[in-house]
Design an enzyme around this catalytic site. Structure first.
Site, PDB file in Angstrom:
ATOM      1  N   THR A 159      29.156  89.779  58.859  1.00 53.95           N
ATOM      2  CA  THR A 159      30.195  90.793  58.646  1.00 53.95           C
ATOM      3  C   THR A 159      31.478  89.986  58.529  1.00 53.95           C
ATOM      4  O   THR A 159      31.617  88.942  59.184  1.00 53.95           O
ATOM      5  CB  THR A 159      30.304  91.798  59.814  1.00 53.95           C
ATOM      6  OG1 THR A 159      30.634  91.093  60.999  1.00 53.95           O
ATOM      7  CG2 THR A 159      28.995  92.553  60.030  1.00 53.95           C
ATOM      8  N   HIS A 160      32.378  90.439  57.685  1.00 52.33           N
ATOM      9  CA  HIS A 160      33.619  89.690  57.402  1.00 52.33           C
ATOM     10  C   HIS A 160      33.315  88.264  56.921  1.00 52.33           C
ATOM     11  O   HIS A 160      34.115  87.361  57.131  1.00 52.33           O
ATOM     12  CB  HIS A 160      34.542  89.636  58.620  1.00 52.33           C
ATOM     13  CG  HIS A 160      34.692  90.950  59.312  1.00 52.33           C
ATOM     14  ND1 HIS A 160      35.654  91.872  58.970  1.00 52.33           N
ATOM     15  CD2 HIS A 160      33.973  91.527  60.309  1.00 52.33           C
ATOM     16  CE1 HIS A 160      35.536  92.943  59.739  1.00 52.33           C
ATOM     17  NE2 HIS A 160      34.515  92.768  60.553  1.00 52.33           N
ATOM     18  N   SER A 281      28.541  70.343  34.089  1.00 47.09           N
ATOM     19  CA  SER A 281      29.951  70.187  33.753  1.00 47.09           C
ATOM     20  C   SER A 281      30.074  69.071  32.723  1.00 47.09           C
ATOM     21  O   SER A 281      29.319  68.100  32.754  1.00 47.09           O
ATOM     22  CB  SER A 281      30.738  69.826  35.009  1.00 47.09           C
ATOM     23  OG  SER A 281      31.921  69.143  34.665  1.00 47.09           O
ATOM     24  N   LYS A 287      27.517  68.225  38.834  1.00 47.37           N
ATOM     25  CA  LYS A 287      27.634  69.678  38.928  1.00 47.37           C
ATOM     26  C   LYS A 287      26.404  70.418  38.400  1.00 47.37           C
ATOM     27  O   LYS A 287      25.818  70.051  37.404  1.00 47.37           O
ATOM     28  CB  LYS A 287      28.861  70.174  38.154  1.00 47.37           C
ATOM     29  CG  LYS A 287      30.183  69.792  38.761  1.00 47.37           C
ATOM     30  CD  LYS A 287      30.410  70.362  40.153  1.00 47.37           C
ATOM     31  CE  LYS A 287      30.718  71.844  40.129  1.00 47.37           C
ATOM     32  NZ  LYS A 287      32.056  72.121  39.544  1.00 47.37           N
ATOM     33  N   GLU A 294      27.811  84.049  37.748  1.00 52.12           N
ATOM     34  CA  GLU A 294      29.268  84.136  37.537  1.00 52.12           C
ATOM     35  C   GLU A 294      29.603  85.027  36.350  1.00 52.12           C
ATOM     36  O   GLU A 294      30.523  85.838  36.388  1.00 52.12           O
ATOM     37  CB  GLU A 294      29.862  82.742  37.289  1.00 52.12           C
ATOM     38  CG  GLU A 294      29.955  81.889  38.533  1.00 52.12           C
ATOM     39  CD  GLU A 294      30.474  80.502  38.192  1.00 52.12           C
ATOM     40  OE1 GLU A 294      31.700  80.329  38.113  1.00 52.12           O
ATOM     41  OE2 GLU A 294      29.656  79.593  37.992  1.00 52.12           O
ATOM     42  N   GLN A 326      35.018 109.329  17.565  1.00 52.09           N
ATOM     43  CA  GLN A 326      34.400 108.177  16.904  1.00 52.09           C
ATOM     44  C   GLN A 326      34.557 106.911  17.772  1.00 52.09           C
ATOM     45  O   GLN A 326      33.770 105.982  17.664  1.00 52.09           O
ATOM     46  CB  GLN A 326      35.049 107.973  15.536  1.00 52.09           C
ATOM     47  CG  GLN A 326      34.447 106.848  14.729  1.00 52.09           C
ATOM     48  CD  GLN A 326      34.839 106.957  13.266  1.00 52.09           C
ATOM     49  OE1 GLN A 326      34.427 107.880  12.576  1.00 52.09           O
ATOM     50  NE2 GLN A 326      35.653 106.043  12.794  1.00 52.09           N
ATOM     51  N   LYS A 329      31.700 105.175  20.467  1.00 52.19           N
ATOM     52  CA  LYS A 329      30.492 104.384  20.209  1.00 52.19           C
ATOM     53  C   LYS A 329      30.598 102.936  20.638  1.00 52.19           C
ATOM     54  O   LYS A 329      29.684 102.396  21.269  1.00 52.19           O
ATOM     55  CB  LYS A 329      30.109 104.472  18.734  1.00 52.19           C
ATOM     56  CG  LYS A 329      29.451 105.795  18.438  1.00 52.19           C
ATOM     57  CD  LYS A 329      29.450 106.137  16.983  1.00 52.19           C
ATOM     58  CE  LYS A 329      29.619 107.624  16.807  1.00 52.19           C
ATOM     59  NZ  LYS A 329      30.934 108.160  17.262  1.00 52.19           N
TER      60      LYS A 329
END
Ligand code: ARG
Length: 461
Positions: A159-160, A281, A287, A294, A326, A329
């Site tokens: 929690t938090h 990356s 990475k 995301e 119109q 859509k």
């Protein structure tokens, strides 16, 4: 076509449409996605006109055959769309007359593009609601598969975003499952109001021909016909309702994404996302970025934007049809494509998430996650909960000052704070003891979670 510049409605016009206005008002670049439904709707309309004696039976047959041929051409990519003919409806009607001659001109009897487009959009949406429902079900099955492997995998519940109490990973996944169950209920409910036939409302007031709307509804598998012609041509609340259900699904998937992004970070290290769902990356060789979650978190924004567009589009419109409609859509098509793509990605990614039980466990063990269990223990020994809470708070402070966990305090340490504590306290301080104690309906005990999974498996279609 007899004359390239002729438009289906230009009888009363003295000059040609301005070239810019023609481009500005045209919708064929996007509403051609309704073509398949436009053709189905026209086939049902022509069939009804023939059966009711409004047009000759052989004309109806020629129209139906012609429309089928056009449908096949469109499906095969052999149809040339013309902006000059404005929208999907007039492109198809003009092609029909080109194809079968004069008889094609009878198709639009007793109908308007206003009730036609409303019908097309409802059929298009109904098709995609069914598609989305099956994708959500598939995702739920993936969740059940993953959850059933992690009924005993202990992780911190938060929690938090602070460690709160231990839970099992399967319980967390089943929370996601519950969200999707409500999402499905909303879609099923919204489908009832999508599946209502506008055709027969004509431009706005109905038609002077003796049409049979119930026959058209039956041919097109609508549950009901719209009861009021003005409402039938103008209302788009069914699309707004769907977009709001879609927004809630994206909101849920965005929350999951946020958790996956956190969990996949080295700081948490709770999960490994499949490599094929991540990218690297261009500068930092180490990475592995969680791009898919995301992007899903980001894409929720455009779905919410579509919902707001549709609400704003409707709010100022007097009855009945206005050209504003119109504009329904593009957002609707975009919402559907975004949601379907997201569900495709998650449907494959979720069951392939690799959990790291050691990291989950050690995070749960670090944060005094069983402090509530100690307070509950004191209550069982006769202490009032508020007093128990205070004493445990002092014991946590003591443990923190020594940089140890509660379970590493000695019995003497415990008894100095609370004489009723006995050696059985250590049982309450274990992560396993903590989760096992929560074995009521909805709790995180492994046996309870197992039962929840089995219940879901039995209910799942
Ligand atoms: N393209 C139009 C739409 O999407 C079709 C209906 C046009 N009706 C009209 N009276 N201009 O709403």
């Amino acid at each position: 076509m007899s004359n390239d510049n002729e438009r289906l409605w230009d009888g009363r016009f003295a000059e040609a449409t301005d070239a810019f206005v023609e481009a500005f008002t045209a919708s064929v670049s996007f509403d051609q996605q309704l073509a398949q439904f436009d053709i189905e709707g026209s086939i049902a309309h022509a069939t009804m006109l023939g059966r009711c004696g409004i047009i000759a039976e052989d004309t109806a047959t020629a129209i139906v055959d012609g429309l089928r041929g056009i449908g096949a051409d469109i499906a095969a990519g052999n149809f040339v769309w013309s902006q000059h003919l404005e929208d999907v409806h007039m492109n198809i009607e003009a092609a029909l007359t080109d194809r079968i001659g004069e008889q094609g001109k009878a198709l639009h009897t007793g109908r308007s593009r206003n009730d036609q487009v409303a019908t097309d959009v409802r059929m298009y949406l109904r098709h995609h609601v069914d598609q989305i429902l099956s994708q959500v079900t598939h995702l739920q099955q993936g969740l059940l598969q993953l959850a059933s492997q992690h009924v005993h995998t202990i992780m911190p519940g938060f929690t938090h975003l602070q460690v709160a109490q231990p839970v099992v990973f399967g319980h967390h996944l089943m929370a996601w499952y519950e969200m999707l169950s409500r999402d499905k209920e909303r879609l099923v409910d919204c489908r009832k109001r999508v599946n209502v036939l506008p055709l027969g409302a004509a431009a706005l007031a109905g038609t002077s021909f003796p049409i049979d709307r119930l026959l058209v509804a039956e041919l097109l598998h609508f549950d009901r016909v719209a009861e009021n012609s003005l409402d039938a041509v103008s209302d788009r609340d069914f699309a707004i309702e769907f977009s709001s259900a879609a927004s809630l699904i994206m909101m849920h998937l965005s929350r999951w994404s946020e958790e996956l992004i956190l969990w996949a970070s080295p700081q948490f290290g709770f999960v490994n996302l499949p490599d094929r769902y991540c990218t690297g990356s261009s500068i930092m060789p180490q990475k592995k970025n969680p791009d898919v979650p995301e992007l899903v978190r980001g894409k929720s924004a455009r779905v919410f934007g579509g919902l707001i567009t549709l609400l704003t589009l409707m709010k100022g419109q007097p009855l009945a049809y206005n050209k504003d409609n119109q504009e329904d859509k593009e957002p609707l098509i975009d919402i559907i494509r975004t949601l379907e793509d997201t569900l495709t990605a998650f449907g494959d990614m979720i069951p392939n998430i690799e959990a790291n039980p050691e990291a989950m466990r050690s995070a749960a063990a670090k944060g005094f996650a069983t402090a509530t269990d100690l307070a509950d223990y004191l209550v069982r020994k006769g202490c009032a909960f508020r007093d128990a809470h205070h004493r445990v708070g002092r014991l946590v402070a003591l443990a923190e000052s020594r940089k140890v966990d509660l379970s590493e305090l000695s019995l003497e340490d415990f008894q100095r704070e609370s004489p009723e504590i006995e050696s059985d306290v250590y049982q309450s301080l274990t992560l396993e003891g903590s989760v096992a104690a929560r074995n009521h309906l909805g709790g995180t005990a492994p046996e309870t979670v197992q039962a929840a999974i089995e219940r879901a498996q039995r209910q799942s279609p």
